[in-house]
Design a protein around this motif. Structure first.
Motif, mmCIF file in Angstrom:
data_model
loop_
_atom_site.group_PDB
_atom_site.id
_atom_site.type_symbol
_atom_site.label_atom_id
_atom_site.label_comp_id
_atom_site.label_asym_id
_atom_site.label_seq_id
_atom_site.Cartn_x
_atom_site.Cartn_y
_atom_site.Cartn_z
ATOM 1 N N GLY A 173 0.791 -1.223 0.000
ATOM 2 C CA GLY A 173 0.000 0.000 0.000
ATOM 3 C C GLY A 173 0.824 1.274 0.000
ATOM 4 O O GLY A 173 0.283 2.366 -0.085
ATOM 5 N N GLN A 174 2.136 1.133 0.089
ATOM 6 C CA GLN A 174 3.011 2.299 0.133
ATOM 7 C C GLN A 174 3.399 2.726 -1.287
ATOM 8 O O GLN A 174 3.632 1.891 -2.152
ATOM 9 C CB GLN A 174 4.274 1.983 0.932
ATOM 10 C CG GLN A 174 5.192 3.173 1.106
ATOM 11 C CD GLN A 174 6.343 2.869 2.059
ATOM 12 O OE1 GLN A 174 6.349 1.863 2.752
ATOM 13 N NE2 GLN A 174 7.320 3.746 2.083
ATOM 14 N N GLU A 175 3.462 4.035 -1.508
ATOM 15 C CA GLU A 175 3.904 4.548 -2.801
ATOM 16 C C GLU A 175 5.431 4.671 -2.792
ATOM 17 O O GLU A 175 6.011 5.215 -1.852
ATOM 18 C CB GLU A 175 3.282 5.911 -3.083
ATOM 19 C CG GLU A 175 3.697 6.475 -4.433
ATOM 20 C CD GLU A 175 3.035 7.796 -4.747
ATOM 21 O OE1 GLU A 175 1.898 7.769 -5.257
ATOM 22 O OE2 GLU A 175 3.652 8.844 -4.464
ATOM 23 N N TYR A 176 6.050 4.160 -3.815
ATOM 24 C CA TYR A 176 7.500 4.244 -3.973
ATOM 25 C C TYR A 176 7.803 5.108 -5.183
ATOM 26 O O TYR A 176 7.152 4.979 -6.218
ATOM 27 C CB TYR A 176 8.105 2.854 -4.171
ATOM 28 C CG TYR A 176 7.986 1.986 -2.945
ATOM 29 C CD1 TYR A 176 8.965 2.015 -1.961
ATOM 30 C CD2 TYR A 176 6.890 1.152 -2.764
ATOM 31 C CE1 TYR A 176 8.853 1.227 -0.827
ATOM 32 C CE2 TYR A 176 6.776 0.359 -1.632
ATOM 33 C CZ TYR A 176 7.750 0.403 -0.673
ATOM 34 O OH TYR A 176 7.647 -0.370 0.449
ATOM 35 N N GLU A 177 8.789 5.982 -5.016
ATOM 36 C CA GLU A 177 9.186 6.847 -6.119
ATOM 37 C C GLU A 177 10.705 6.827 -6.253
ATOM 38 O O GLU A 177 11.425 6.868 -5.254
ATOM 39 C CB GLU A 177 8.708 8.277 -5.894
ATOM 40 C CG GLU A 177 9.000 9.176 -7.066
ATOM 41 C CD GLU A 177 8.282 10.517 -6.997
ATOM 42 O OE1 GLU A 177 8.508 11.332 -7.906
ATOM 43 O OE2 GLU A 177 7.510 10.746 -6.053
ATOM 44 N N VAL A 178 11.157 6.771 -7.481
ATOM 45 C CA VAL A 178 12.592 6.754 -7.776
ATOM 46 C C VAL A 178 12.887 7.843 -8.801
ATOM 47 O O VAL A 178 12.215 7.948 -9.825
ATOM 48 C CB VAL A 178 13.030 5.385 -8.348
ATOM 49 C CG1 VAL A 178 14.500 5.409 -8.752
ATOM 50 C CG2 VAL A 178 12.772 4.280 -7.338
ATOM 51 N N GLN A 179 13.855 8.671 -8.483
ATOM 52 C CA GLN A 179 14.413 9.645 -9.416
ATOM 53 C C GLN A 179 15.721 9.040 -9.909
ATOM 54 O O GLN A 179 16.435 8.412 -9.128
ATOM 55 C CB GLN A 179 14.727 10.971 -8.703
ATOM 56 C CG GLN A 179 13.563 11.597 -7.981
ATOM 57 C CD GLN A 179 12.625 12.310 -8.919
ATOM 58 O OE1 GLN A 179 13.012 12.757 -9.980
ATOM 59 N NE2 GLN A 179 11.368 12.383 -8.525
ATOM 60 N N TYR A 180 16.060 9.216 -11.169
ATOM 61 C CA TYR A 180 17.312 8.634 -11.650
ATOM 62 C C TYR A 180 17.939 9.459 -12.760
ATOM 63 O O TYR A 180 17.281 10.239 -13.431
ATOM 64 C CB TYR A 180 17.095 7.199 -12.137
ATOM 65 C CG TYR A 180 16.126 7.080 -13.286
ATOM 66 C CD1 TYR A 180 16.553 7.195 -14.605
ATOM 67 C CD2 TYR A 180 14.777 6.874 -13.046
ATOM 68 C CE1 TYR A 180 15.664 7.091 -15.649
ATOM 69 C CE2 TYR A 180 13.875 6.765 -14.080
ATOM 70 C CZ TYR A 180 14.326 6.873 -15.390
ATOM 71 O OH TYR A 180 13.429 6.785 -16.423
ATOM 72 N N VAL A 181 19.239 9.246 -12.877
ATOM 73 C CA VAL A 181 20.038 9.780 -13.976
ATOM 74 C C VAL A 181 20.847 8.608 -14.497
ATOM 75 O O VAL A 181 21.354 7.798 -13.719
ATOM 76 C CB VAL A 181 20.982 10.911 -13.489
ATOM 77 C CG1 VAL A 181 21.950 11.320 -14.582
ATOM 78 C CG2 VAL A 181 20.185 12.100 -12.989
ATOM 79 N N ALA A 182 20.942 8.501 -15.799
ATOM 80 C CA ALA A 182 21.800 7.503 -16.422
ATOM 81 C C ALA A 182 22.655 8.236 -17.439
ATOM 82 O O ALA A 182 22.138 8.946 -18.295
ATOM 83 C CB ALA A 182 20.971 6.408 -17.092
#
Length: 107
Positions: free
Chosen positions: A75-84
């Motif tokens: 039920g938890q929202e997960y967010e990922v910011q990334y640079v490649a």
């Protein structure tokens, strides 16, 4: 490096497959002739992703930045910011241990 990217994409697909009845709220896909691009999508089940990339030459490849989010089974929202970029894949997220990101950056 490629394994982490593949794992991340597989995780997104697994979450997306979990709710095949989800409706697409937004979809954008722009491919430029110079190798740059941007895309984004969002669905009504809490999954969203956006990314943009630009070509920086044959040797350096493409610089990419983006983010994605999803609601997990807990039920938890997960967010990922990334640079490649030429130095690898650099994710950031509240749920990603800083030690892991630091180790990944040294690869």
């Amino acid at each position: 490096m490629k394994t982490l990217i593949a794992f991340t994409l597989l995780a997104l697909v697994a979450v997306a497959v979990a709710n095949q009845n989800a409706k697409t709220l937004r979809y954008e896909n722009v491919q430029e002739g110079d190798g740059s691009y941007k895309f984004a999508f969002e669905s009504d089940d809490g999954i969203a992703r956006q990314e943009q990339g630009e070509s920086v030459g044959e040797e350096a490849g493409i610089n990419v930045q983006g983010n994605f989010k999803f609601v997990a089974d807990d039920g938890q929202e997960y967010e990922v910011q990334y640079v490649a970029d030429k130095d690898g894949f650099h994710p950031e997220g509240a749920h990603i241990p800083k030690e892991y990101v630091q180790t990944l950056s040294r690869l």
